[in-house]
Design an enzyme around this catalytic site. Structure first.
Site, PDB file in Angstrom:
ATOM      1  N   LYS A   1      33.914  -8.883  29.369  1.00  0.00           N
ATOM      2  CA  LYS A   1      33.454  -7.552  29.446  1.00  0.00           C
ATOM      3  C   LYS A   1      33.277  -6.773  27.986  1.00  0.00           C
ATOM      4  O   LYS A   1      32.468  -6.377  27.531  1.00  0.00           O
ATOM      5  CB  LYS A   1      34.174  -7.004  30.464  1.00  0.00           C
ATOM      6  CG  LYS A   1      33.638  -7.180  31.916  1.00  0.00           C
ATOM      7  CD  LYS A   1      34.380  -5.996  32.790  1.00  0.00           C
ATOM      8  CE  LYS A   1      35.769  -6.309  32.953  1.00  0.00           C
ATOM      9  NZ  LYS A   1      36.273  -6.226  34.364  1.00  0.00           N
TER      10      LYS A   1
ATOM     11  N   ASP B   1      32.831   1.705  38.562  1.00  0.00           N
ATOM     12  CA  ASP B   1      32.891   0.644  39.758  1.00  0.00           C
ATOM     13  C   ASP B   1      32.332   1.141  40.737  1.00  0.00           C
ATOM     14  O   ASP B   1      31.966   0.473  41.965  1.00  0.00           O
ATOM     15  CB  ASP B   1      34.330   0.340  39.815  1.00  0.00           C
ATOM     16  CG  ASP B   1      34.539  -1.100  39.377  1.00  0.00           C
ATOM     17  OD1 ASP B   1      33.686  -1.924  39.301  1.00  0.00           O
ATOM     18  OD2 ASP B   1      35.874  -1.032  38.995  1.00  0.00           O
TER      19      ASP B   1
ATOM     20  N   GLN C   1      41.081  -2.613  36.625  1.00  0.00           N
ATOM     21  CA  GLN C   1      40.900  -4.123  37.182  1.00  0.00           C
ATOM     22  C   GLN C   1      41.601  -4.165  38.539  1.00  0.00           C
ATOM     23  O   GLN C   1      42.733  -3.936  38.466  1.00  0.00           O
ATOM     24  CB  GLN C   1      41.119  -5.064  36.298  1.00  0.00           C
ATOM     25  CG  GLN C   1      41.065  -6.530  36.695  1.00  0.00           C
ATOM     26  CD  GLN C   1      39.875  -7.122  36.443  1.00  0.00           C
ATOM     27  OE1 GLN C   1      38.973  -6.640  35.856  1.00  0.00           O
ATOM     28  NE2 GLN C   1      39.445  -8.042  37.148  1.00  0.00           N
TER      29      GLN C   1
HETATM   30  N1  LIG Z   1      37.750  -2.978  39.326  1.00  0.00           N
HETATM   31  C1  LIG Z   1      37.144  -4.109  39.460  1.00  0.00           C
HETATM   32  N2  LIG Z   1      35.704  -4.173  39.455  1.00  0.00           N
HETATM   33  C2  LIG Z   1      34.995  -5.729  39.598  1.00  0.00           C
HETATM   34  O1  LIG Z   1      34.011  -5.651  39.276  1.00  0.00           O
HETATM   35  C3  LIG Z   1      36.054  -6.758  39.694  1.00  0.00           C
HETATM   36  C4  LIG Z   1      37.384  -6.476  39.911  1.00  0.00           C
HETATM   37  N3  LIG Z   1      38.076  -5.335  39.624  1.00  0.00           N
HETATM   38  N4  LIG Z   1      38.431  -7.488  39.949  1.00  0.00           N
HETATM   39  C5  LIG Z   1      37.784  -9.037  40.010  1.00  0.00           C
HETATM   40  C6  LIG Z   1      36.466  -9.018  40.482  1.00  0.00           C
HETATM   41  C7  LIG Z   1      35.639 -10.317  40.218  1.00  0.00           C
HETATM   42  N5  LIG Z   1      34.680 -10.032  39.354  1.00  0.00           N
HETATM   43  C8  LIG Z   1      33.832 -10.795  38.595  1.00  0.00           C
HETATM   44  C9  LIG Z   1      32.799 -10.395  37.881  1.00  0.00           C
HETATM   45  C10 LIG Z   1      32.000 -11.349  37.123  1.00  0.00           C
HETATM   46  C11 LIG Z   1      32.330 -12.889  37.276  1.00  0.00           C
HETATM   47  C12 LIG Z   1      31.452 -13.747  36.245  1.00  0.00           C
HETATM   48  O2  LIG Z   1      30.674 -13.332  35.461  1.00  0.00           O
HETATM   49  N6  LIG Z   1      31.538 -14.964  36.884  1.00  0.00           N
HETATM   50  C13 LIG Z   1      30.864 -16.122  36.075  1.00  0.00           C
HETATM   51  C14 LIG Z   1      31.517 -17.382  35.835  1.00  0.00           C
HETATM   52  C15 LIG Z   1      32.975 -16.908  35.352  1.00  0.00           C
HETATM   53  C16 LIG Z   1      33.943 -18.217  35.033  1.00  0.00           C
HETATM   54  O3  LIG Z   1      33.388 -19.200  34.682  1.00  0.00           O
HETATM   55  O4  LIG Z   1      35.061 -18.032  35.282  1.00  0.00           O
HETATM   56  C17 LIG Z   1      29.689 -16.567  36.975  1.00  0.00           C
HETATM   57  O5  LIG Z   1      29.680 -16.380  38.039  1.00  0.00           O
HETATM   58  O6  LIG Z   1      28.721 -17.226  36.398  1.00  0.00           O
HETATM   59  C18 LIG Z   1      33.259 -13.177  37.957  1.00  0.00           C
HETATM   60  C19 LIG Z   1      34.017 -12.450  38.699  1.00  0.00           C
HETATM   61  C20 LIG Z   1      34.413  -8.507  39.171  1.00  0.00           C
HETATM   62  N7  LIG Z   1      35.483  -8.072  39.810  1.00  0.00           N
END
Ligand SMILES: Nc1nc(=O)c2c([nH]1)NC[C@@H]1CN(c3ccc(C(=O)N[C@@H](CCC(=O)O)C(=O)O)cc3)C=[N+]21
Ligand SMILES: NC(=O)C1=CN([C@@H]2O[C@H](COP(=O)(O)OP(=O)(O)OC[C@H]3O[C@@H](n4cnc5c(N)ncnc54)[C@H](OP(=O)(O)O)[C@@H]3O)[C@@H](O)[C@H]2O)C=CC1
Ligand SMILES: [Mg+2]
Length: 297
Positions: free
Chosen positions: A54, A121, A98
């Site tokens: 991020k 968020d 987070q």
């Molecule tokens: N306050 C808060 N806001 C959130 O938005 C929040 C949070 N806490 N806690 C955790 C979860 C999970 N989350 C993700 C976002 C992007 C990917 C992401 O970019 N994933 C990639 C792959 C990443 C990899 O390879 O590990 C994909 O799906 O292509 C994953 C998980 C946001 N979250």
């Protein structure tokens, strides 16, 4: 016929370009640089990777990134003090704490301490209430990204049957609110739902936010339906390596669906791009500047 793959990575690149364009405009015309503060409590390695990516994308979009890594035993008072400081900081336009937080911290209390105008968020009760009543809100990033992709693929969503599997405050509920606003007929399913395969079978749009790897099967899905897979699950492969999979059994679902998001490369990248978009939106609103088109709904 196999499904069209909805390329979230490409969507995210395009959205980040729009964000970067507006960021340079804000810089040139108003000498403003949007700032995003990310607060991480504890050492969870997956979260640390997420926070790093991020931070990198924030800077690439021309914004300022402020990262706060606090130890897992941080007290509620310490955390609330930091949030108050960020609320008062005029260089910070967006704040993300987070989740999940360590057990001893009250998540609702902490989230509701964030200035709703900086709540990128969209988790603050005031933003949840504004969204539910159809007023201008900060929209949660994951559902926002899902809706942007759905609009692009389906055009008008009006009258479509949508089933959202999962009722969390961060994904399922706000997703259902957005689909309702688009005039879908919305069903929210959860762990007590009795006839899930049958419900899913009636859906033109399926959004899976369950947290169970490969849970939704292809044979449940109505031929031609659009499937959005929010799930992020790390599973063991045969060879001792781990692999990232969604909540949908992608291999069977792609044979039936009309369009489907992959994992990785679907909803995840759009979530981060929407976080940057929300930061620019929050920044513009804070100075009562006109909001750029296409960064929110
Ligand atoms: N306050 C808060 N806001 C959130 O938005 C929040 C949070 N806490 N806690 C955790 C979860 C999970 N989350 C993700 C976002 C992007 C990917 C992401 O970019 N994933 C990639 C792959 C990443 C990899 O390879 O590990 C994909 O799906 O292509 C994953 C998980 C946001 N979250
Ligand atoms: N790609 C991204 O950007 C993001 C991905 N995620 C991922 O999305 C998934 C969901 O996240 P989140 O909403 O936070 O998860 P939660 O664990 O908070 O919620 C899961 C929901 O699924 C329901 N559920 C669980 N088991 C079943 C079942 N067997 N049948 C039907 N419903 C079930 C639960 O029901 P009940 O309420 O009854 O317990 C609950 O409502 C996770 O994999 C998470 O990692 C999350 C955020 C962002
Ligand atoms: Mg949760």
């Amino acid at each position: 016929m196999t499904a069209q793959i909805i390329d979230g990575k490409n969507f995210a690149v395009a959205l980040r370009e729009k964000v970067a364009e507006h960021t340079s405009y804000l810089k040139e015309k108003h000498n403003i640089t949007p700032g995003l503060a990310v607060v991480l409590v504890g050492e969870d390695p997956a979260s640390q990777v997420y926070v790093r990516s991020k931070g990198k994308q924030t800077i690439e979009a021309g914004m300022n990134s402020y990262e706060y890594k606090l130890s897992a035993d941080t007290s509620e008072t310490e955390l609330l003090t930091l949030i108050n400081q960020l609320n008062a900081d005029t260089n910070v336009h967006g704040i993300l704490v987070q989740l999940p937080l360590p057990e001893h911290l009250d998540e609702a209390l902490v989230i509701n301490a964030i200035d709703p105008a900086k709540d990128v968020d969209g988790f603050h009760i005031s933003n949840a209430g504004l969204l539910a009543t159809g007023q201008k809100a900060m929209v949660p990033c994951t559902p926002l990204g899902c809706l942007m992709m759905l609009r692009e693929y389906c055009g008008s969503l009006s009258g479509l049957n949508a089933v959202v599997v999962g009722r969390s405050n961060i994904v399922g509920k706000p997703m259902a609110q957005l689909l309702l606003k688009e005039s879908c007929t919305v069903t929210i399913a959860h762990s007590r739902t009795r006839n899930l395969p049958e419900l899913v079978g009636g859906a033109d749009i399926v959004v899976a936010a369950v947290g169970q790897p490969l849970f939704i099967k292809g044979e449940w899905i109505k031929p031609g339906a659009t499937v959005i897979d929010v799930g992020i699950n790390r599973i063991e492969q045969g060879d001792g390596m781990t692999r990232l999979v969604g909540d949908v059994d992608f291999e069977t679902a792609r044979e039936v669906a009309g369009a489907i998001t992959p994992v990785p490369g679907g909803v995840g990248p759009m979530t981060i791009a929407c976080l940057l978009a929300n930061t620019v939106t929050a920044c513009c609103r804070s100075y009562s500047l006109p909001e750029p088109q296409g960064l929110t709904v």
